[in-house]
Design a protein around this motif. Sequence first.
Motif: not given
Lengths: 94, 110, 325
Positions: C193, C196-197, C199-200, C235
């Motif tokens: 996470p 990926a987090g 990056f997003i 996030l």
Amino acid sequence: MNMYTIVLIAILVTMVLAVVRALRGPSVYDRVLAVNMFGTKTVLFLSVVAFLSGRRDFLDLALTYALINFVGVLAILVFVQRRFSVASSAKSED
Amino acid sequence: MNQVLDVLSWVLLSCGGFFILVGGIGALRMPSFYTRMHAASVTDTMASFLVIGGLILQAGWSLATVKLVAIILFLMLTSPTSSYAVANAALLSGMKPDTKFKANKGGRES
Amino acid sequence: MTILFAVFLLSLLVIIAVAIIRAENLFVALMLTTIFSLLMATNFFILDAADVALTEAAIGAGITTVIFLGALALTSEHEKPFVAVPWLALPVVAVTAALLIFASFDNPRLGDPEAPIHQHVVPWYLEQTPKLVDIPNVVTAILGSFRAFDTLGEVFVIFAACIGVLFLLSARKPSETRCTAPASVGLSQHLIPKVAGRFILPFIILFGFYVQFHGDFGPGGGFQAGAIVATGLILFALLEGEERALRAFPRWIMMAMAAGGALLYALVGVAGIAMGGKFLDYSVLSSDPIAGQHLGILLIEAGVGITVCGSLLLIFHAFAARESF
């Protein structure tokens, strides 16, 4: 029969299956899994409908879901992790 | 050329629909949580790749293509991540993967 | 075909709604609520209400789950059993439902061009928007310019709700301040996470700004953008833990945002008076009335976005702070 329609029907049937899984459980995480599935199916459904009805400008909606749908699931992981660590620290205090 | 693209996106969309259905049935019919998880998450990524790929072939060169590529990229990143989060949450809460299948040669102990 | 899909999704919606009421485990109810929100956004989209659908998506996809989980962490997971049978409620609900069903027979058919809603002010809006405001998205023109006063009210409702939540959650007894839980570390131990987090995250913020400034041309606007940017920042807090999030984005900035956005909106209205027009009349803001309208809508949308983003973040952090003492 339009090719978009076939995919849409497949997605709708799977949405029903996911809802059945969400209603039946049995564990809480089965329901989280169903929500997760449902989210991906919603992204696909919205993209295909945008093409079927010729409103391609409206793909923004699918993009929104693709970007931020996983934040809720991550929050669940944080929540469970927190509850677990509180429980284990309470146990070690006893 | 156009017809080739149409046929190709037809194939991609139908395959996508098939994988979507398989994932849905698997998530409903598999016996334990982790097997259901497997069925749902693996087909999810594959199916979205196929369906959005089919749509890209239909979109041609336009802003819609860029958005679709963005959707596919983000889905391929976020969908496995959320599967990881669900599985980890279940594991943390003490749900053990069901390993009795192997020991019992297919029969399930209850 | 579209109508068939809509009816199908609406029946799913009813099933989910009944299941939410019957669920005794609140966590389960929360999961079903998320499905409800997804279905609702899909329905809005099918019925051509792209702006509303985007709002539902921006709010329902991340924020509601996160805030409900924050509330759930403060209470128990199970609903208290309801002992008393509410006999009075049954006839009241039955009568109201019968009246509503009776009234629904008078509703015009879906999409009927002769329906009152399409005859009243809508033709005027559709006709005048290109002349007076000149932006492609009529919804934004109506919300931002023609009915800017209503939107001002909505912004202040959000602001007031945020203050209310903060008041409720910051009330605590002095004896309860001992620390039971370890400091929140978020997901910093989970590699996948985190990668990926990270990056997003920038894309979420970028997409939020896109929705903010693209609101004149397509679905979107300040409210949706504020919610999306807030989701991005939440996030970050989930990934890195409360402490680091508050160090990077301290509470006073959120408070300044929640109050400043509403203030900006109101000031645009006052500026209209000062420059010789009416309250929230943007045509006088520039020498060219249409450029004035564009400037006014840009400013008030920015105000809406800032207030929504600040309020949502404040509410999230209020829950998180309450959780960790």
